[in-house]
Design a protein around this motif. Structure first.
Motif, PDB file in Angstrom:
ATOM      1  N   PHE A 178       2.206  -2.442  16.765  1.00  0.00           N
ATOM      2  CA  PHE A 178       1.791  -2.574  15.369  1.00  0.00           C
ATOM      3  C   PHE A 178       0.496  -3.369  15.272  1.00  0.00           C
ATOM      4  O   PHE A 178       0.204  -4.220  16.120  1.00  0.00           O
ATOM      5  CB  PHE A 178       2.876  -3.279  14.549  1.00  0.00           C
ATOM      6  CG  PHE A 178       4.200  -2.571  14.567  1.00  0.00           C
ATOM      7  CD1 PHE A 178       4.527  -1.641  13.591  1.00  0.00           C
ATOM      8  CD2 PHE A 178       5.120  -2.822  15.584  1.00  0.00           C
ATOM      9  CE1 PHE A 178       5.734  -0.976  13.615  1.00  0.00           C
ATOM     10  CE2 PHE A 178       6.342  -2.163  15.617  1.00  0.00           C
ATOM     11  CZ  PHE A 178       6.650  -1.238  14.627  1.00  0.00           C
ATOM     12  N   GLY A 182       1.382  -5.007  10.936  1.00  0.00           N
ATOM     13  CA  GLY A 182       2.535  -4.312  10.396  1.00  0.00           C
ATOM     14  C   GLY A 182       2.429  -2.796  10.369  1.00  0.00           C
ATOM     15  O   GLY A 182       3.415  -2.116  10.081  1.00  0.00           O
ATOM     16  N   THR A 183       1.259  -2.237  10.656  1.00  0.00           N
ATOM     17  CA  THR A 183       1.070  -0.785  10.654  1.00  0.00           C
ATOM     18  C   THR A 183       1.314  -0.230  12.052  1.00  0.00           C
ATOM     19  O   THR A 183       0.720  -0.719  13.020  1.00  0.00           O
ATOM     20  CB  THR A 183      -0.356  -0.425  10.215  1.00  0.00           C
ATOM     21  OG1 THR A 183      -0.580  -0.947   8.898  1.00  0.00           O
ATOM     22  CG2 THR A 183      -0.557   1.075  10.213  1.00  0.00           C
ATOM     23  N   PRO A 184       2.172   0.791  12.202  1.00  0.00           N
ATOM     24  CA  PRO A 184       2.448   1.339  13.538  1.00  0.00           C
ATOM     25  C   PRO A 184       1.185   1.905  14.187  1.00  0.00           C
ATOM     26  O   PRO A 184       0.310   2.462  13.518  1.00  0.00           O
ATOM     27  CB  PRO A 184       3.469   2.451  13.259  1.00  0.00           C
ATOM     28  CG  PRO A 184       4.091   2.089  11.954  1.00  0.00           C
ATOM     29  CD  PRO A 184       3.011   1.421  11.167  1.00  0.00           C
TER      30      PRO A 184
END
Length: 586
Positions: A459, A462-464
């Motif tokens: 991540f 928080g973004t994959p």
């Protein structure tokens, strides 16, 4: 400021009010027991003779809100966090009771407190240039005769836009920290002060029902022009002057914010106004109903040791980033050019100390390997003070069959840092036996935080993350690390869309993971350069091998040159083929 940074505290400076002898004796004993230096000054005295900017300092006030305001005035310009011990009778700011002082201080120096940021005011008026944490009050000078005029007229502009004429007893310009009672008396809102940077204009006893408080951004330039003699006071009279008609007062948000230490032993804002102002929406110290508040934020499942380790690593990396950013801004200053290497060394050591201290506090059984300090063996017989929530786990997750080692590079990209280049990073990894299982890479200048746990994906904030799916070299962008004779660049530059060199191995791996590059090459690697990045890249789908295509073998030991080739996967065979040709030409 990050609360984890307080774990490296060397020195306590206390501002003490009269009649605080008992609390001061208690503080002196606490500092002695923990091997910390302690300096004390009376309220109103300068700390210049006892403050050392090269020592990690915690500010403490012993007194009421007046003493606390002196603490903010003293410590905020020096970027020192402040903990207030409440010895007063009507304190809104100093919220730790003396009985809880030692526990609150322990929580702070263990790096488990929170440091809140508070907006300050910058005030510029004839004869005054100062800051305040609460408010500036611009009020009518009381008449000598009881039947004299008791109102004043103030013309106000915000950002050069004329607001209007305020007629009444005066005007307050307040931060969210100050003038709660004044705001309420003018039908204004309650401002929750934590990390709230608004400014508020509050009319005092206005003669018009339509005039209400005004809220604006902290960067707004507020100008107040009185029509007659006017009293100006800052923070309840800590600074005072009398203005003549037409003398402008300019107020805006101060660039320097105050850093307030908040522990679990200090009562909160709404508890404070309940106690002090009779806030009737809740009972004093009322518990939140089930399913709300803190209890609602508890995870629905147990948190594994490795998940907790990632949280701690992110907090430690963010804390270490603060001194790095502070010193990064000075490396090109002409006054430091002659000793730039000393400045970079200081940056390395400050960041390293923060990270290793935080990890040792939270995971004492784990070993620590860092580029900048001696290896620390774990202490297997000493449990952590902050237990894991995994049932049956040891306090920090270690077992008889598993050994955990933290691998740290507090400043990857030292050459970039030394030249003011933003491509540097903090790299923290957790290795189980000989396999990296958790990695965090934080980029101070961009605010990016890359992280991954084995089997749980990668991540960025928080973004994959995921690698690219390109299959052709001529459509690909490559990143290269150290390339001693330029052979990698020579052999791949014309066959691809370009080869770039960032000078930071941790970032190379993260950009491979995020799809910003299709492949990377490192001629030689050290464990602290790549431990975190290989977890992040692998979890994003990257393929990592040596120069011959065998799986990359991570080791904590240095056994000759250790090359690393990483790609999105589909490109790997073509890369190996060209690398083989490159190596055969050497």
């Amino acid at each position: 400021m990050q609360g984890r940074r307080l774990a490296t505290t060397d020195e306590v400076i206390a501002i003490v009010s009269p009649d605080s002898d008992g609390a001061l004796a208690q503080l002196e004993a606490w500092c002695t027991d923990r091997g910390l230096g302690l300096s004390t000054v009376d309220v109103g005295e300068d700390i210049e003779d006892v403050y050392d900017e090269n020592r990690a300092t915690l500010g403490v006030t012993l007194g009421g809100d007046g003493t606390y305001l002196e603490g903010i005035k003293t410590f905020a310009p020096r970027n020192v966090a402040l903990l207030g011990i409440d010895l007063g009778t009507l304190s809104f700011l100093a919220r730790v009771d003396p009985d809880d002082m030692e526990a609150a201080l322990d929580e702070a120096i263990q790096g488990r407190a929170i440091v809140d940021s508070r907006q300050q005011l910058a005030i510029d008026a004839p004869g005054i240039e100062t800051t305040g944490i609460n408010d500036v009050m611009i009020e009518h000078v009381p008449p000598e005769s009881p039947i004299g005029r008791k109102v004043t007229t103030l013309d106000v502009t915000i950002e050069d836009e004329y607001v209007g004429e305020f007629e009444g007893t005066g005007l307050a310009v307040s931060t969210p920290t100050g003038s709660t009672g004044v705001s309420l008396s003018a039908n204004g809102p309650l401002h929750y002060p934590t990390n709230n940077y608004a400014l508020q204009l509050i009319p005092l006893q206005t003669h018009s029902l339509s005039v209400r408080p005004i809220v604006c951004a902290p960067g707004c330039d507020i100008c107040v022009r009185p029509s007659g003699p006017t009293n100006l006071t800052v923070d309840g009279g800590r600074v005072h002057t009398v203005l003549d008609a037409g003398e402008d007062v300019r107020v805006t948000g101060a660039e320097t914010r105050a850093h307030i230490v908040r522990t679990s032993y200090g009562y909160g804002f709404f508890t404070a106004i309940t106690k002090k102002l009779g806030w009737s929406i809740r009972a004093d110290d009322a518990d939140p109903p089930p399913g709300t508040g803190v209890s609602a934020r508890r995870p629905a499942r147990p948190v594994s040791m490795v998940e907790r380790a990632r949280t701690i690593a992110i907090e430690a990396a963010h804390s270490a980033a603060e001194p790095l950013q502070e010193l990064h801004g000075r490396v090109e200053d002409v006054t430091y050019k002659s000793d730039k290497s000393d400045l970079v060394t200081e940056a390395d050591h400050q960041a390293d100390r923060i990270i290793t201290t935080v990890i040792a506090n939270e995971f004492p059984t784990h070993a620590i390997v860092s580029e900048e300090s001696d290896r620390r063996p774990g202490r297997p017989d000493e449990p952590s003070a902050s237990a894991s929530t995994d049932e049956g786990d040891a306090a920090d997750g270690a077992s008889q069959n598993e050994r955990y080692t933290w691998v740290i590079d507090p400043l990857d990209g030292t050459g970039n840092f030394a030249h003011g280049n933003p491509n540097y990073a903090v790299s923290i990894a957790l290795v189980r036996n000989s396999t990296p299982v958790m990695g965090v890479v934080h980029v101070p200048e961009t605010g990016e935080t890359f992280s991954a746990i084995e089997g749980d994906g990668a991540f960025s904030n928080g973004t994959p993350l995921g690698t690219t799916d390109r299959t052709r070299l001529d459509e690909s962008m490559l990143l290269s690390g150290y390339d001693p004779d330029g052979s990698f660049l020579t052999n791949f530059y014309q066959k691809t869309r370009g080869v770039r060199r960032l000078g930071c191995a941790a970032l190379n791996l993260c950009y491979l993971a995020s799809g910003s590059a299709d492949a990377i090459w490192e001629y030689d690697t050290y464990p602290w350069d790549v431990a975190a990045g290989i977890v992040i890249a692998s979890e994003a789908g990257a393929k990592l091998t040596d120069a011959t295509g065998d799986p990359y073998s991570f080791t904590l030991e240095r056994n000759g040159r250790t090359p690393l080739l990483g790609s999105n996967g589909p490109l790997h065979e073509s890369l190996i083929e060209h690398l083989t040709l490159t190596n055969s030409d050497e």
